[in-house]
Design a protein around this motif. Sequence first.
Motif, short mmCIF file in Angstrom:
data_model
loop_
_atom_site.label_atom_id
_atom_site.label_comp_id
_atom_site.label_asym_id
_atom_site.label_seq_id
_atom_site.Cartn_x
_atom_site.Cartn_y
_atom_site.Cartn_z
N ARG A 163 15.02 -20.15 -27.60
CA ARG A 163 14.54 -21.52 -27.68
C ARG A 163 13.58 -21.79 -26.53
O ARG A 163 13.72 -21.23 -25.45
N PRO A 164 12.61 -22.68 -26.75
CA PRO A 164 11.69 -23.01 -25.66
C PRO A 164 12.43 -23.69 -24.50
O PRO A 164 13.33 -24.49 -24.72
N THR A 165 12.02 -23.36 -23.30
CA THR A 165 12.58 -24.02 -22.13
C THR A 165 11.93 -25.37 -21.95
O THR A 165 10.98 -25.72 -22.68
N LYS A 166 12.41 -26.14 -21.00
CA LYS A 166 11.80 -27.44 -20.74
C LYS A 166 10.32 -27.28 -20.36
O LYS A 166 9.47 -28.06 -20.79
N LYS A 167 10.04 -26.29 -19.56
CA LYS A 167 8.65 -26.05 -19.15
C LYS A 167 7.80 -25.68 -20.36
O LYS A 167 6.66 -26.19 -20.50
N ASP A 168 8.32 -24.82 -21.24
CA ASP A 168 7.57 -24.46 -22.45
C ASP A 168 7.30 -25.71 -23.29
O ASP A 168 6.20 -25.88 -23.83
N ARG A 169 8.29 -26.55 -23.41
CA ARG A 169 8.14 -27.76 -24.23
C ARG A 169 7.09 -28.69 -23.64
O ARG A 169 6.28 -29.26 -24.38
N ARG A 170 7.08 -28.81 -22.33
CA ARG A 170 6.05 -29.65 -21.68
C ARG A 170 4.67 -29.06 -21.88
O ARG A 170 3.70 -29.79 -22.11
N ASP A 171 4.56 -27.74 -21.79
CA ASP A 171 3.26 -27.10 -22.02
C ASP A 171 2.80 -27.31 -23.45
O ASP A 171 1.60 -27.55 -23.70
N ILE A 172 3.71 -27.26 -24.40
CA ILE A 172 3.36 -27.51 -25.81
C ILE A 172 2.91 -28.95 -25.98
O ILE A 172 1.91 -29.23 -26.65
N ASP A 173 3.61 -29.87 -25.33
CA ASP A 173 3.24 -31.28 -25.43
C ASP A 173 1.87 -31.54 -24.81
O ASP A 173 1.08 -32.35 -25.31
N ASP A 174 1.56 -30.85 -23.71
CA ASP A 174 0.24 -31.01 -23.09
C ASP A 174 -0.85 -30.43 -23.97
O ASP A 174 -1.96 -30.95 -24.02
N TYR A 175 -0.55 -29.35 -24.65
CA TYR A 175 -1.54 -28.70 -25.51
C TYR A 175 -1.83 -29.52 -26.76
O TYR A 175 -2.97 -29.66 -27.18
N VAL A 176 -0.80 -30.04 -27.35
CA VAL A 176 -0.94 -30.83 -28.57
C VAL A 176 -0.80 -32.30 -28.19
O VAL A 176 0.29 -32.77 -27.88
N THR A 177 -1.88 -33.03 -28.20
CA THR A 177 -1.81 -34.47 -27.87
C THR A 177 -1.41 -35.23 -29.12
O THR A 177 -1.45 -34.73 -30.25
#
Length: 129
Positions: free
Chosen positions: A106-120
């Motif tokens: 599963r994505p970590t918190k950091k991965d999830r934040r990076d995904i959120d930053d990538y996809v606005t």
Amino acid sequence: MRIDKYLWCVRYYKTRSIATEACKKGHITVNGQEAKPSRDVFPSDKITLRKDQINYVLTVLDIPENRVGAKLVDIYRKDETPAEAFEHLEMLRLSKEHYRAKGQGRPTKKDRRDIDDYVTDDDFYDATE
């Protein structure tokens, strides 16, 4: 001395009740015969036990009075476990890592934040319409 107590004394099991359960499940043999927890152990007996997918082979050298320290265990038993058993365990560990690398779940918190930053939010709504 009882086999379950002996295995607890020489630190193969953390508690005596775990050693008793291993005997009841048939994981322990003494001189080639399946051992009940109450079976007595004498010097020169050969004990075979299965723990953590390794078949340990022990020879009883002496009977301890009670549980001994880790440094003194070699006085009471001789470990004759073949080196191949430990190599086999290492190969099992490596093969498990081959199929799924550590951290690929599963994505970590950091991965999830990076995904959120990538996809606005604007990109998300445009793609669904």
